[in-house]
Enzyme design. Structure first.
Site, PDB file in Angstrom:
ATOM      1  N   ARG A   1       0.823  -1.225   0.000  1.00 18.17           N
ATOM      2  CA  ARG A   1       0.000   0.000   0.000  1.00 18.17           C
ATOM      3  C   ARG A   1       0.853   1.271   0.000  1.00 18.17           C
ATOM      4  O   ARG A   1       0.490   2.268   0.620  1.00 18.17           O
ATOM      5  CB  ARG A   1      -0.955   0.028   1.202  1.00 18.17           C
TER       6      ARG A   1
ATOM      7  N   SER B   1     -11.036  -1.437   3.318  1.00 16.54           N
ATOM      8  CA  SER B   1     -10.296  -1.636   4.578  1.00 16.54           C
ATOM      9  C   SER B   1      -9.860  -0.303   5.165  1.00 16.54           C
ATOM     10  O   SER B   1      -9.276   0.525   4.463  1.00 16.54           O
ATOM     11  CB  SER B   1      -9.067  -2.509   4.345  1.00 16.54           C
TER      12      SER B   1
ATOM     13  N   GLU C   1      -5.393   3.019   6.481  1.00 17.14           N
ATOM     14  CA  GLU C   1      -5.067   2.852   5.070  1.00 17.14           C
ATOM     15  C   GLU C   1      -5.731   3.964   4.254  1.00 17.14           C
ATOM     16  O   GLU C   1      -5.361   4.235   3.120  1.00 17.14           O
ATOM     17  CB  GLU C   1      -5.587   1.479   4.611  1.00 17.14           C
TER      18      GLU C   1
HETATM   19  C1  LIG Z   1     -15.573  -1.921  -1.268  1.00 16.05           C
HETATM   20  C2  LIG Z   1     -14.131  -1.536  -1.381  1.00 16.05           C
HETATM   21  C3  LIG Z   1     -13.166  -2.502  -1.563  1.00 16.05           C
HETATM   22  C4  LIG Z   1     -11.802  -2.153  -1.665  1.00 16.05           C
HETATM   23  N1  LIG Z   1     -10.881  -3.139  -1.862  1.00 16.05           N
HETATM   24  C5  LIG Z   1      -9.566  -2.807  -1.977  1.00 16.05           C
HETATM   25  C6  LIG Z   1      -8.569  -3.824  -2.195  1.00 16.05           C
HETATM   26  O1  LIG Z   1      -8.854  -4.999  -2.298  1.00 16.05           O
HETATM   27  N2  LIG Z   1      -7.281  -3.421  -2.290  1.00 16.05           N
HETATM   28  C7  LIG Z   1      -6.910  -2.114  -2.191  1.00 16.05           C
HETATM   29  O2  LIG Z   1      -5.722  -1.810  -2.294  1.00 16.05           O
HETATM   30  N3  LIG Z   1      -7.823  -1.141  -1.979  1.00 16.05           N
HETATM   31  C8  LIG Z   1      -9.135  -1.451  -1.880  1.00 16.05           C
HETATM   32  N4  LIG Z   1     -10.074  -0.476  -1.671  1.00 16.05           N
HETATM   33  C9  LIG Z   1      -9.633   0.920  -1.513  1.00 16.05           C
HETATM   34  C10 LIG Z   1      -9.660   1.742  -2.832  1.00 16.05           C
HETATM   35  O3  LIG Z   1     -10.560   1.175  -3.735  1.00 16.05           O
HETATM   36  C11 LIG Z   1      -8.298   1.824  -3.479  1.00 16.05           C
HETATM   37  O4  LIG Z   1      -7.377   2.383  -2.596  1.00 16.05           O
HETATM   38  C12 LIG Z   1      -8.353   2.661  -4.775  1.00 16.05           C
HETATM   39  O5  LIG Z   1      -7.218   2.370  -5.525  1.00 16.05           O
HETATM   40  C13 LIG Z   1      -8.452   4.166  -4.530  1.00 16.05           C
HETATM   41  O6  LIG Z   1      -8.643   4.818  -5.771  1.00 16.05           O
HETATM   42  P1  LIG Z   1      -9.498   6.163  -5.885  1.00 16.05           P
HETATM   43  O7  LIG Z   1      -9.430   6.638  -7.273  1.00 16.05           O
HETATM   44  O8  LIG Z   1     -10.856   5.967  -5.326  1.00 16.05           O
HETATM   45  O9  LIG Z   1      -8.652   7.113  -4.937  1.00 16.05           O
HETATM   46  P2  LIG Z   1      -9.164   8.386  -4.122  1.00 16.05           P
HETATM   47  O10 LIG Z   1      -9.896   7.939  -2.904  1.00 16.05           O
HETATM   48  O11 LIG Z   1      -9.858   9.337  -5.024  1.00 16.05           O
HETATM   49  O12 LIG Z   1      -7.759   9.006  -3.689  1.00 16.05           O
HETATM   50  C14 LIG Z   1      -6.916   8.280  -2.825  1.00 16.05           C
HETATM   51  C15 LIG Z   1      -5.604   9.076  -2.653  1.00 16.05           C
HETATM   52  O13 LIG Z   1      -4.946   9.125  -3.899  1.00 16.05           O
HETATM   53  C16 LIG Z   1      -4.714  10.470  -4.303  1.00 16.05           C
HETATM   54  N5  LIG Z   1      -4.936  10.510  -5.752  1.00 16.05           N
HETATM   55  C17 LIG Z   1      -5.986  10.002  -6.435  1.00 16.05           C
HETATM   56  N6  LIG Z   1      -5.808  10.181  -7.757  1.00 16.05           N
HETATM   57  C18 LIG Z   1      -4.630  10.819  -7.906  1.00 16.05           C
HETATM   58  C19 LIG Z   1      -3.895  11.307  -9.028  1.00 16.05           C
HETATM   59  N7  LIG Z   1      -4.332  11.163 -10.277  1.00 16.05           N
HETATM   60  N8  LIG Z   1      -2.726  11.935  -8.804  1.00 16.05           N
HETATM   61  C20 LIG Z   1      -2.239  12.098  -7.539  1.00 16.05           C
HETATM   62  N9  LIG Z   1      -2.883  11.666  -6.441  1.00 16.05           N
HETATM   63  C21 LIG Z   1      -4.068  11.028  -6.620  1.00 16.05           C
HETATM   64  C22 LIG Z   1      -5.740  11.318  -3.546  1.00 16.05           C
HETATM   65  O14 LIG Z   1      -5.273  12.638  -3.340  1.00 16.05           O
HETATM   66  C23 LIG Z   1      -5.838  10.543  -2.236  1.00 16.05           C
HETATM   67  O15 LIG Z   1      -4.796  10.926  -1.359  1.00 16.05           O
HETATM   68  C24 LIG Z   1     -11.433  -0.796  -1.573  1.00 16.05           C
HETATM   69  C25 LIG Z   1     -12.417   0.192  -1.400  1.00 16.05           C
HETATM   70  C26 LIG Z   1     -13.759  -0.173  -1.324  1.00 16.05           C
HETATM   71  C27 LIG Z   1     -14.787   0.909  -1.161  1.00 16.05           C
END
Ligand SMILES: Cc1cc2nc3c(=O)[nH]c(=O)nc-3n(C[C@H](O)[C@H](O)[C@H](O)COP(=O)(O)OP(=O)(O)OC[C@H]3O[C@@H](n4cnc5c(N)ncnc54)[C@H](O)[C@@H]3O)c2cc1C
Length: 305
Positions: free
Chosen positions: A175, A227, A298
């Protein structure tokens, strides 16, 4: 706040791009949080650059968000300009390389790669959110993480300059990516080195299976951020939380999921981010007092905390 549109920002009409007081809770996967003072969905490089120039000229802080599936947005909202990447979603194939803009959802990226006859990312099927968010936090599942197949990342610094970073496996850990914690860049495009595959049906099957397992486990049943805590070395956060009898514990509308002790859900649709944060702190404190393990969140706290 008046929007000061200057001719110097090319021919881009910033007034059309900028939205004031955009309520973010409908877009957050846990459906909590306040408003972005100013938000925009750029669709290309030039719009992104013009937005950055505008924010800089006005002295506005800049926040970047993708799918908002790993971000707890403050009930007090986000100051300055929030750049929402989900319209930066183009992709193309260059030989064995699948190149994708940051805002495309990770799940669709896997589908598009398979359509192009390129496999390798299937085990990440069903992880919500954008490619950019996944790279930022090195999202992973089923024994692999996104950093494993990444070849390059193009990112923009807030001065509007684009940089290419050739990535190496050893820069990524659980992560954690070289971008984790950086607050002054936007991941713009990524290139994945994938496997050319004549018959993608087997790879598709794997993707469908891992996604189906997530559904069966109830991952998508309630609004959540997935998580809440990272697994500590040699242990599982969920197991520790369970052993401290935290299943079902609630603060306001935020509740520790009955199915996954490491998920906080918005159980009645009325939770606030404050509720979620208070419950997170309570969980952390209980686990520390009873087991001596300090759980590391996380999720990302975004906005006015
Ligand atoms: C039901 C569920 C299941 C999940 N299962 C998993 C799993 O199995 N494994 C796992 O690792 N995660 C999991 N996650 C967490 C999440 O899906 C991941 O961390 C995902 O990759 C986050 O992407 P996002 O675009 O939603 O990020 P966001 O929530 O929009 O952003 C997260 C962080 O990244 C930064 N960010 C986003 N985009 C950019 C960019 N283009 N440039 C610079 N910074 C950026 C943001 O500023 C923030 O700090 C889960 C979440 C849910 C709701």
């Amino acid at each position: 706040m008046p929007i000061n549109v200057r001719n110097s920002h090319e021919k881009i009409n910033l007034e059309e791009l900028l939205v004031q007081n955009l309520s973010l809770s409908p877009y957050s996967s846990i459906n909590t949080g306040g408003k972005a003072d100013l938000a925009a969905y750029p669709t290309d490089f030039e719009e992104l650059r013009a937005l950055l120039a505008y924010a800089n000229s006005q002295g506005l802080p800049i926040t970047v968000l993708g799918g908002m599936t790993n971000s707890l947005i403050s009930d007090q909202g986000i100051e300055g300009l929030t750049i929402l990447t989900t319209h930066l979603a183009r992709r193309h194939v260059q030989g064995e390389m699948f190149c994708v803009r940051t805002g495309l959802s990770l799940d669709r990226t896997i589908d598009f790669a398979l359509e192009a006859g390129l496999s390798g990312l299937e085990l990440l099927g069903g992880i919500p959110g954008s490619v950019g968010g996944a790279i930022y936090g090195n999202a992973g599942a089923n024994g692999m993480a996104i950093g494993d197949l990444l070849y390059y990342v193009d990112y923009m610094t807030f001065d509007g300059k684009l940089h290419r970073k050739q990535t190496h496996n050893d820069e990524f850990s659980y992560r954690c990516s070289p971008f984790t914690g950086l607050k002054d860049i936007i991941i713009y495009e990524a290139g994945f080195r994938l496997n050319p595959t004549l018959h993608t049906s087997e790879a598709r099957k794997i993707k469908d299976e891992v996604k189906h397992k997530r559904k069966e486990k109830g991952y998508y049943e309630n609004p959540s951020l997935g998580s809440i805590f990272a697994n500590p070395p040699g242990n599982y956060a969920g197991k520790l939380l369970e052993s401290c009898s935290l299943r079902g514990k609630s603060v306001g509308g935020a509740m520790v999921s009955n199915r996954h002790c490491n998920f906080i859900i918005n159980s009645n649709g009325k939770a606030t981010s404050h509720d979620v944060h208070a419950l997170l702190s309570l969980m952390q404190k209980e686990v520390f007092q009873k087991t001596g393990v300090q759980l590391r969140p996380e999720i990302q706290l975004i906005g006015r905390w």
